[in-house]
Design a protein around this motif. Sequence first.
Motif, PDB file in Angstrom:
ATOM      1  N   LEU A 192       3.375  12.564  -2.567  1.00 33.63           N
ATOM      2  CA  LEU A 192       3.022  11.576  -1.545  1.00 33.63           C
ATOM      3  C   LEU A 192       4.102  10.512  -1.417  1.00 33.63           C
ATOM      4  O   LEU A 192       4.477  10.123  -0.306  1.00 33.63           O
ATOM      5  CB  LEU A 192       1.673  10.933  -1.897  1.00 33.63           C
ATOM      6  CG  LEU A 192       0.436  11.828  -1.765  1.00 33.63           C
ATOM      7  CD1 LEU A 192      -0.784  11.137  -2.345  1.00 33.63           C
ATOM      8  CD2 LEU A 192       0.193  12.213  -0.303  1.00 33.63           C
ATOM      9  N   VAL A 193       4.608  10.033  -2.547  1.00 33.83           N
ATOM     10  CA  VAL A 193       5.693   9.045  -2.504  1.00 33.83           C
ATOM     11  C   VAL A 193       6.930   9.650  -1.865  1.00 33.83           C
ATOM     12  O   VAL A 193       7.636   9.000  -1.086  1.00 33.83           O
ATOM     13  CB  VAL A 193       5.999   8.521  -3.922  1.00 33.83           C
ATOM     14  CG1 VAL A 193       7.299   7.726  -3.941  1.00 33.83           C
ATOM     15  CG2 VAL A 193       4.855   7.647  -4.419  1.00 33.83           C
ATOM     16  N   SER A 194       7.204  10.921  -2.169  1.00 31.06           N
ATOM     17  CA  SER A 194       8.390  11.567  -1.590  1.00 31.06           C
ATOM     18  C   SER A 194       8.287  11.698  -0.078  1.00 31.06           C
ATOM     19  O   SER A 194       9.304  11.876   0.595  1.00 31.06           O
ATOM     20  CB  SER A 194       8.594  12.952  -2.213  1.00 31.06           C
ATOM     21  OG  SER A 194       7.650  13.886  -1.715  1.00 31.06           O
ATOM     22  N   LYS A 195       7.079  11.582   0.459  1.00 26.16           N
ATOM     23  CA  LYS A 195       6.882  11.627   1.910  1.00 26.16           C
ATOM     24  C   LYS A 195       6.625  10.238   2.495  1.00 26.16           C
ATOM     25  O   LYS A 195       6.285  10.110   3.675  1.00 26.16           O
ATOM     26  CB  LYS A 195       5.717  12.555   2.259  1.00 26.16           C
ATOM     27  CG  LYS A 195       5.946  14.001   1.838  1.00 26.16           C
ATOM     28  CD  LYS A 195       7.216  14.567   2.446  1.00 26.16           C
ATOM     29  CE  LYS A 195       7.478  15.988   1.980  1.00 26.16           C
ATOM     30  NZ  LYS A 195       8.755  16.525   2.500  1.00 26.16           N
ATOM     31  N   GLY A 196       6.753   9.198   1.677  1.00 28.26           N
ATOM     32  CA  GLY A 196       6.570   7.838   2.168  1.00 28.26           C
ATOM     33  C   GLY A 196       5.127   7.422   2.351  1.00 28.26           C
ATOM     34  O   GLY A 196       4.846   6.375   2.936  1.00 28.26           O
ATOM     35  N   ARG A 197       4.173   8.193   1.840  1.00 26.71           N
ATOM     36  CA  ARG A 197       2.740   7.883   2.001  1.00 26.71           C
ATOM     37  C   ARG A 197       2.293   7.054   0.796  1.00 26.71           C
ATOM     38  O   ARG A 197       1.605   7.523  -0.108  1.00 26.71           O
ATOM     39  CB  ARG A 197       1.957   9.181   2.148  1.00 26.71           C
ATOM     40  CG  ARG A 197       2.309   9.915   3.431  1.00 26.71           C
ATOM     41  CD  ARG A 197       1.977  11.400   3.411  1.00 26.71           C
ATOM     42  NE  ARG A 197       0.557  11.665   3.240  1.00 26.71           N
ATOM     43  CZ  ARG A 197       0.030  12.884   3.278  1.00 26.71           C
ATOM     44  NH1 ARG A 197       0.821  13.938   3.500  1.00 26.71           N
ATOM     45  NH2 ARG A 197      -1.269  13.067   3.099  1.00 26.71           N
ATOM     46  N   MET A 198       2.684   5.778   0.794  1.00 25.37           N
ATOM     47  CA  MET A 198       2.580   4.949  -0.394  1.00 25.37           C
ATOM     48  C   MET A 198       1.144   4.549  -0.722  1.00 25.37           C
ATOM     49  O   MET A 198       0.742   4.529  -1.884  1.00 25.37           O
ATOM     50  CB  MET A 198       3.441   3.688  -0.217  1.00 25.37           C
ATOM     51  CG  MET A 198       4.846   3.967   0.302  1.00 25.37           C
ATOM     52  SD  MET A 198       5.742   5.171  -0.693  1.00 25.37           S
ATOM     53  CE  MET A 198       5.923   4.274  -2.194  1.00 25.37           C
ATOM     54  N   ILE A 199       0.358   4.223   0.293  1.00 22.39           N
ATOM     55  CA  ILE A 199      -1.021   3.799   0.030  1.00 22.39           C
ATOM     56  C   ILE A 199      -1.826   4.946  -0.575  1.00 22.39           C
ATOM     57  O   ILE A 199      -2.584   4.761  -1.528  1.00 22.39           O
ATOM     58  CB  ILE A 199      -1.677   3.294   1.325  1.00 22.39           C
ATOM     59  CG1 ILE A 199      -1.179   1.897   1.638  1.00 22.39           C
ATOM     60  CG2 ILE A 199      -3.193   3.319   1.202  1.00 22.39           C
ATOM     61  CD1 ILE A 199      -2.043   1.111   2.577  1.00 22.39           C
ATOM     62  N   GLU A 200      -1.655   6.154  -0.023  1.00 22.27           N
ATOM     63  CA  GLU A 200      -2.360   7.308  -0.586  1.00 22.27           C
ATOM     64  C   GLU A 200      -1.928   7.549  -2.024  1.00 22.27           C
ATOM     65  O   GLU A 200      -2.761   7.849  -2.900  1.00 22.27           O
ATOM     66  CB  GLU A 200      -2.073   8.545   0.261  1.00 22.27           C
ATOM     67  CG  GLU A 200      -2.654   8.495   1.662  1.00 22.27           C
ATOM     68  CD  GLU A 200      -2.263   9.721   2.453  1.00 22.27           C
ATOM     69  OE1 GLU A 200      -2.715  10.827   2.099  1.00 22.27           O
ATOM     70  OE2 GLU A 200      -1.487   9.587   3.418  1.00 22.27           O
ATOM     71  N   ALA A 201      -0.629   7.434  -2.285  1.00 19.83           N
ATOM     72  CA  ALA A 201      -0.130   7.648  -3.646  1.00 19.83           C
ATOM     73  C   ALA A 201      -0.721   6.629  -4.607  1.00 19.83           C
ATOM     74  O   ALA A 201      -1.119   6.970  -5.732  1.00 19.83           O
ATOM     75  CB  ALA A 201       1.399   7.561  -3.655  1.00 19.83           C
ATOM     76  N   LYS A 202      -0.809   5.382  -4.170  1.00 19.08           N
ATOM     77  CA  LYS A 202      -1.379   4.346  -5.024  1.00 19.08           C
ATOM     78  C   LYS A 202      -2.850   4.614  -5.318  1.00 19.08           C
ATOM     79  O   LYS A 202      -3.310   4.486  -6.462  1.00 19.08           O
ATOM     80  CB  LYS A 202      -1.222   2.983  -4.351  1.00 19.08           C
ATOM     81  CG  LYS A 202      -1.897   1.851  -5.106  1.00 19.08           C
ATOM     82  CD  LYS A 202      -1.889   0.595  -4.260  1.00 19.08           C
ATOM     83  CE  LYS A 202      -2.882  -0.408  -4.811  1.00 19.08           C
ATOM     84  NZ  LYS A 202      -3.018  -1.591  -3.966  1.00 19.08           N
ATOM     85  N   GLN A 203      -3.596   5.033  -4.311  1.00 18.28           N
ATOM     86  CA  GLN A 203      -5.020   5.325  -4.508  1.00 18.28           C
ATOM     87  C   GLN A 203      -5.221   6.496  -5.465  1.00 18.28           C
ATOM     88  O   GLN A 203      -6.120   6.484  -6.309  1.00 18.28           O
ATOM     89  CB  GLN A 203      -5.670   5.602  -3.159  1.00 18.28           C
ATOM     90  CG  GLN A 203      -5.742   4.384  -2.249  1.00 18.28           C
ATOM     91  CD  GLN A 203      -6.194   4.725  -0.849  1.00 18.28           C
ATOM     92  OE1 GLN A 203      -6.189   5.899  -0.444  1.00 18.28           O
ATOM     93  NE2 GLN A 203      -6.568   3.717  -0.071  1.00 18.28           N
ATOM     94  N   ALA A 502      12.304   9.244   2.153  1.00 13.51           N
ATOM     95  CA  ALA A 502      11.542  10.491   2.137  1.00 13.51           C
ATOM     96  C   ALA A 502      11.896  11.384   3.314  1.00 13.51           C
ATOM     97  O   ALA A 502      11.796  12.609   3.227  1.00 13.51           O
ATOM     98  CB  ALA A 502      10.049  10.180   2.157  1.00 13.51           C
ATOM     99  N   ALA A 503      12.297  10.775   4.428  1.00 12.05           N
ATOM    100  CA  ALA A 503      12.581  11.558   5.622  1.00 12.05           C
ATOM    101  C   ALA A 503      13.753  12.511   5.421  1.00 12.05           C
ATOM    102  O   ALA A 503      13.887  13.503   6.125  1.00 12.05           O
ATOM    103  CB  ALA A 503      12.869  10.625   6.806  1.00 12.05           C
ATOM    104  N   LYS A 504      14.610  12.224   4.439  1.00 14.98           N
ATOM    105  CA  LYS A 504      15.771  13.078   4.210  1.00 14.98           C
ATOM    106  C   LYS A 504      15.369  14.438   3.658  1.00 14.98           C
ATOM    107  O   LYS A 504      15.918  15.457   4.024  1.00 14.98           O
ATOM    108  CB  LYS A 504      16.736  12.384   3.242  1.00 14.98           C
ATOM    109  CG  LYS A 504      17.268  11.059   3.771  1.00 14.98           C
ATOM    110  CD  LYS A 504      18.151  10.384   2.733  1.00 14.98           C
ATOM    111  CE  LYS A 504      18.653   9.041   3.237  1.00 14.98           C
ATOM    112  NZ  LYS A 504      19.480   8.348   2.225  1.00 14.98           N
ATOM    113  N   GLY A 505      14.368  14.437   2.761  1.00 13.59           N
ATOM    114  CA  GLY A 505      13.886  15.694   2.202  1.00 13.59           C
ATOM    115  C   GLY A 505      14.920  16.357   1.307  1.00 13.59           C
ATOM    116  O   GLY A 505      16.044  15.891   1.155  1.00 13.59           O
ATOM    117  N   PRO A 506      14.538  17.489   0.695  1.00 16.16           N
ATOM    118  CA  PRO A 506      15.457  18.197  -0.190  1.00 16.16           C
ATOM    119  C   PRO A 506      16.493  18.985   0.593  1.00 16.16           C
ATOM    120  O   PRO A 506      16.286  19.341   1.754  1.00 16.16           O
ATOM    121  CB  PRO A 506      14.531  19.133  -0.976  1.00 16.16           C
ATOM    122  CG  PRO A 506      13.385  19.384  -0.047  1.00 16.16           C
ATOM    123  CD  PRO A 506      13.221  18.119   0.748  1.00 16.16           C
TER     124      PRO A 506
END
Length: 742
Positions: A192-203, A502-506
């Motif tokens: 989730l953090v790698s995709k910039g979804r910070m609130i979901e990751a924190k929860q 996160a937008a850069k991706g692998p």
Amino acid sequence: MSGAVLVAIGATIGNLLQGWDNATIAGAVLYIKREFKLESDPTVEGLIVAMSLIGAVLVTTFAGGVADWLGRRPMLIVSSVLYFVSGLVMFWSPNVYVLLLGRLLDGFGVGLAVTLVPIYISETSPPEIRGLLNTLPQFCGSLGMFLSYCMVFGMSLMSSPSWRLMLVVLSIPSIAYFAVAVLYLPESPRWLVSKGRMIEAKQVLQRLRGREDVAGEMALLVEGLGISSETHIEEYIIAPADELAEDQEPSADKERIRLYGPEEGKSWVAQPVTGQSVLTPISRQGSLINQNVPLMDPLVSLFGSIHEKLPDTGSKGSMFFPHLGSMFSVAGNQPRNEEWDVESLGREGEDYASDAAGVESDDNLQSPLISRQTTSLEKDMAGPPLHGSILSMRQGTAIRGANGETSGSTGIGGGWQLAWKWIEGEGQDGKKEGGFKRIYLHEGGVSASRRGSVVSVHGDDVPAGGEFIQAAALVSHPALYSKELLDQHPVGPAMIHPSEAAAKGPSWKDLLEPGVKHALVVGIGIELLQQLSGINGVLYYTPQILEEAGVGVLLSNMGISSASASFLISAITTLLMLPSIAIAMRLVDIAGRRSLLLWTIPVLLITLVILVIGSVVNMGKVGNAAVSTVCVVLYFCFFVMGFGPVPNILCSEIFPTRVRGVCIALCCLTYWIGDIIVTYTLPVMLSSMGLGGVFGTYAVVCIISWFFAFLKVPETKGMPLEVISEFFSVGARQAVAIAKNN
């Protein structure tokens, strides 16, 4: 930590189904070949068994990349659906071709589970019990085999056993797997953090850890977005500010970082140890004796130096260091808002250049992710990522817990702390110049006094007669302090927002980073050697050994057919594995992964050598059977304690978040290829070399495996995943430096 434990148990249902399937098809194929009249066509019979393996190999080639793109949880859900559908297809099969299709779909489900469950568990588990939880797949796989053999044995006692019923039973637990994956399992917080979804990751982290304050671990996950190639090691001493030697040169003040202790008004100072190479590991109490071993990977010594501990000298500072996180919560009484947001630290009228060397400012070691009171993440995420900003760093704030006390939040597990440091000074043109550094700080041993200390620190750096703590630091650029941002000449210590990183991706070029390549050598090597050490060969020969031991005769006297007896023997064999795996679960986070390998592989070697001797020396039928039975049981027990689970644990730990899925897919692909090699070369080897030659070959592989583990495999117990990948980066650079010197 119950949240992480329950999530890991839910995820390993996929491994239970894998073990269930492996055992079920071994029994069902006896009845399948009768119905489809395959007795004269062993190729198709072998293909029915092997089709699952083929499906696993095919799906593994892209499972990691897709998991990095779509997430870990969706792929686990897909795995459960494939298990369910394959069971129904195999039950319905009107002909052998439909049965092969069902076996292929089943292989897809197996491949996804084997590849993704270790990733998922590693990314959701705290470092302290990550090894234990990542041994669960081995335990559940063996448990599934045992339960399946019991079921097949029971069905074989029927007058007309139905292979369709044996195979369709797989669909029943797969429904539970699907329900758990959809309704209970969260997405990996690291993904989730790698995709910039910070609130979901924190929860998710709050749920997994069972506490509200997860800011320190969120900071760690953000740092895991990068793949560093510039990390170096520094050594610090930490001491009370009033105990630092007053006769030190005034220039030393510029190198110090002021910290704040748990007592109000109590300040400590961290000061770099001078005169050391940035690539020289921390030397203490002979911890780097392994550097004198020829061919020893420097990485092994680096990890080993972290895990070695000094004897407690009785200094009161040893009670202080466990609270080192509170030193990073700078003095003040402001409560912290737990929202993730972005705060500009631009200073009006001051022009900062990007990343030149400068003078370290005082009070510049900050507590990460301390946010503003007024801005929420939802507002920040709604707009474009903000440049010239820094994530949640404000000097003069502290963290207030639920009960009102002030505490630190930068502990990231395993005795490690995370901090950021801003270095500033004036350049040649008179403009202010600065550089932003990220520090992973680790206690280099318990604290010690100057008198009688065994801490290896330069004499001019320690407080005269005072107390101090030695600390190791991994120093690099923050993951969000990008080169692209530096080219824009930002104002102040700037970072980009995680969503932009996160937008850069692998990318495939990330696999060429020295640390990633180094980790791939370790992961692929240990997975291949695990398979070539002969576990499938011993499994293949076990029923014959136990039959010779008289177990078959005993069962036949009880009125049990030879087919049913073989199922019961296999059930007993897998049952013996379970207590050994339980022991491994207990030891893997205490003794460590490397130690389990180094202590269990010699036992595998000894048992194989005895099996070789038993195949050429006639000790009588009873003697040979007894010795062989004991050796096989010991081989299984010690394999599942070390060489069974440890390779999967290591591979799930040593790769950076951005490329973890792709890298583990490569390791799993190697695992399946090794499985194919052993499975299909065994009959040829038996006919050409005999049983003694086969076990002798496996013994040679065990010797190679022990030396590979001793020279190449580091100890990763208790360390955060992001710190492990940083160490691989440092170790790879050091190996290159040593090679050049030689």
